[in-house]
Design an enzyme around this catalytic site. Structure first.
Site, PDB file in Angstrom:
ATOM      1  N   SER A  39      36.645  13.530 143.982  1.00  0.00           N
ATOM      2  CA  SER A  39      37.989  12.999 144.227  1.00  0.00           C
ATOM      3  C   SER A  39      38.243  11.702 143.462  1.00  0.00           C
ATOM      4  O   SER A  39      38.220  11.692 142.242  1.00  0.00           O
ATOM      5  CB  SER A  39      38.196  12.828 145.732  1.00  0.00           C
ATOM      6  OG  SER A  39      39.549  12.628 146.037  1.00  0.00           O
TER       7      SER A  39
ATOM      8  N   ASP B 182      37.696   9.789 129.226  1.00  0.00           N
ATOM      9  CA  ASP B 182      38.789  10.179 128.326  1.00  0.00           C
ATOM     10  C   ASP B 182      39.113   9.098 127.304  1.00  0.00           C
ATOM     11  O   ASP B 182      39.505   9.396 126.168  1.00  0.00           O
ATOM     12  CB  ASP B 182      40.047  10.499 129.134  1.00  0.00           C
ATOM     13  CG  ASP B 182      40.026  11.908 129.711  1.00  0.00           C
ATOM     14  OD1 ASP B 182      38.953  12.543 129.678  1.00  0.00           O
ATOM     15  OD2 ASP B 182      41.074  12.370 130.192  1.00  0.00           O
TER      16      ASP B 182
ATOM     17  N   LYS C  94      36.958  18.031 142.789  1.00  0.00           N
ATOM     18  CA  LYS C  94      38.105  17.970 143.698  1.00  0.00           C
ATOM     19  C   LYS C  94      39.261  17.285 142.964  1.00  0.00           C
ATOM     20  O   LYS C  94      39.260  16.063 142.790  1.00  0.00           O
ATOM     21  CB  LYS C  94      37.791  17.206 144.982  1.00  0.00           C
ATOM     22  CG  LYS C  94      38.986  17.165 145.945  1.00  0.00           C
ATOM     23  CD  LYS C  94      38.712  16.293 147.162  1.00  0.00           C
ATOM     24  CE  LYS C  94      39.898  16.273 148.123  1.00  0.00           C
ATOM     25  NZ  LYS C  94      41.121  15.693 147.548  1.00  0.00           N
TER      26      LYS C  94
END
Length: 532
Positions: free
Chosen positions: A300, A311, A325
């Site tokens: 999460s 990224d 999740k």
């Protein structure tokens, strides 16, 4: 004349306005999804009708609330694994965790041989102020509630502390074969998010985060300030075992390692639309060398943080594929004091990766996915060798993948020889932690002469004697250790020393010992030292 007409028409006009307001208000309430609209009047639904008829006509007595709860859970289970019903009691516990504090007395305990033994006392807590110490035994509350020994209450320690005793209560304590009584007064107790923050070596800081709550960001920044003063030039952030929590806590931490206006995460859902979370300024540590440690228990909000840093090429992700999740829940409070958490959107990393793993089969199969991951050998052979998700390119040309958790840049496979199934029950049943605490209590004189976890690490313990005692103690939990191989035996004894450090020096003591043996931490140090 005009004034007289106004007096005549005013009551009529007001009546029309009131009726019109009621109609509009009803229409708005009917068309708006809100905390009061979910089964507020169950008679208007087929579910409500069935529950009402059963309650009125069934051959024997029924619990209407229980029936409604089961009906709600059955309904939500058809949607996704994270749309759930939360009881009033569960909601209180969740809210405490989110807030980062709860009402209590500030102790940790183990029930050992029918005795409530105090294993931890929070500094500054009511228990600390009252003079409670590690090793004390709680015998009785308010003269009548038996907590230890024959006739011990079967309500459970936590349940009694929360629901039975009041804000202030008496406790009979046994220490060193002597008994005395003191009074404890409940207060707000912090739930810390930072388990450990220390220097692994002269230039590498280490921070272990166990959750994201409303207090996490402040704790984290104070930890970094301390490490910076200690000479930190690079940092390992350990997110293993962190199942998430408050999203904004994760985005605030991410901001400190990124540049102004960089995208951290965005959410998107059919009914709620798209929402972006961007950096509000340049981060204070946007140029600090970073590595993030993850595994299958990282989920999460933890995946949001790891995904954003990966990224933007800001951190090397090390360990094993995360849980996966990537769904966002909104909470709708219900009239019975409980709540419903309903999935309303999905998380996407800056590159557009949705990290949610598939859940098309059913909730049961979804929950078994981690077990399957282990049994299929993915965590051992390398679950990153052939990713199935869509590939994305980072600004520096690195390839990252979506569709089922955050795939690490450097895989560290799980070593099954260190913890075979035959030894797993030592941890699952709490056998090793109970044994370790008893060992500490029986050997406090020599152990308390050690003033730090480093001193304990260098201290020579009688391993063979400890192993024999542990083997005998484990039999009380039906655990047979005869077949445990030397590699696993050594790992268990290492964990014993780490748990001993936790009993002596708190959570940080555990990590200061355990990280010496942790292959993911070792890999993290190796990678960050080689990074440019």
């Amino acid at each position: 004349m005009k004034k007289t007409n106004l007096k005549l028409w005013l009551p009529f006009l007001l009546s029309i306005m009131i009726v019109l307001g009621m109609v509009i208000g009803y229409k708005l309430r009917k068309d708006t999804i809100g905390p009061d609209s979910f089964i507020a009047n169950p008679h208007n639904t087929a579910i409500g009708e069935v529950v009402r008829i059963i309650d009125k006509m069934y051959v024997k007595g029924t619990d209407k609330d229980s029936l409604e709860m089961k009906a709600i859970n059955a309904l939500l289970s058809q949607l996704d694994p994270f749309s759930i019903y939360i009881s009033a009691q569960q909601l209180k516990e969740i809210n405490d965790k989110v807030r980062g504090s709860f009402v209590g007395i500030g102790i940790g305990f183990e029930v050992i041989q029918d005795t409530v033994a105090i294993t931890n006392v929070v500094t500054g807590s009511p228990a600390d102020k009252a003079g409670v110490k590690i090793g004390d035994q709680f015998l009785r509350f308010n003269d009548t509630i038996q907590m230890s020994g024959p006739g011990r209450s079967d309500l459970g320690v936590v349940n009694i502390l929360e629901k039975v005793v009041g804000k202030s209560f008496k406790v009979l304590i046994k220490r060193n074969h002597k008994e005395f009584t003191t009074t404890l007064h409940k207060a707000m107790i912090p739930i810390f998010s930072v388990d450990a923050a220390y220097m692994l070596d002269p230039k590498t800081g280490y921070v272990k985060l166990n959750q994201f709550s409303e207090t996490t960001y402040r704790e984290f920044m104070l930890a970094l300030e301390k490490l910076k003063k200690a000479g930190m030039q690079q940092l390992l952030i350990d997110l293993r075992g962190n199942s998430g929590g408050v999203l904004t806590a994760a985005t605030e931490i991410a901001n400190e390692f990124l540049a102004d206006q960089q995208l951290i995460v965005y959410t998107d859902g059919d009914k709620v639309g798209k929402k972006e979370y961007r950096c509000k300024r340049d981060g204070l540590y946007k140029d600090l060398k970073l590595a993030v440690l993850v595994d299958e228990t990282t989920a999460s909000a933890s995946e949001v943080l790891a995904g954003a840093l990966q990224d933007w090429d800001r951190a090397t992700i090390i360990g094993r594929r995360t849980f996966g999740k990537g769904l966002v829940q909104d909470q709708f409070n219900l009239t019975n004091g409980g709540a419903m958490r309903l999935t309303v959107a999905k998380y996407f990393t800056p590159l557009g990766r949705n990290i949610q793993k598939p859940y098309d089969e059913n909730t049961v199969e979804y929950q078994r996915e981690l077990t399957k991951r282990v049994h299929s050998g993915q965590t051992v052979l390398g679950d990153t060798s052939s990713p199935t998700g869509k590939a994305y390119k980072t600004p520096k040309g690195n390839t990252v993948y979506g569709g089922g958790g955050i795939t690490p840049d450097d895989l560290v496979a799980y070593d099954t020889t260190k913890l075979p199934p035959s030894a797993l029950d030592l941890f699952l049943k709490g056998t090793l932690t109970r044994f370790t605490f008893l060992y500490y209590m029986h050997n406090r004189a020599p152990l308390d002469s050690l003033t730090s976890s480093n001193a304990l690490f260098d201290y020579s313990l009688p391993k063979n004697e400890i192993w024999d005692e542990l083997s005998e103690f484990a039999l009380t939990d039906s655990i047979h250790m005869d077949s445990i191989q030397p590699v696993a035996k050594e790992n268990i004894l290492e964990k014993f020393k780490a748990f001993l450090a936790k009993d002596m020096f708190g959570p940080q003591g555990y990590f200061e010992i355990n990280n010496h043996y942790d292959n993911i931490v070792t890999k993290g140090l190796q990678v960050i030292n080689q990074a440019k």
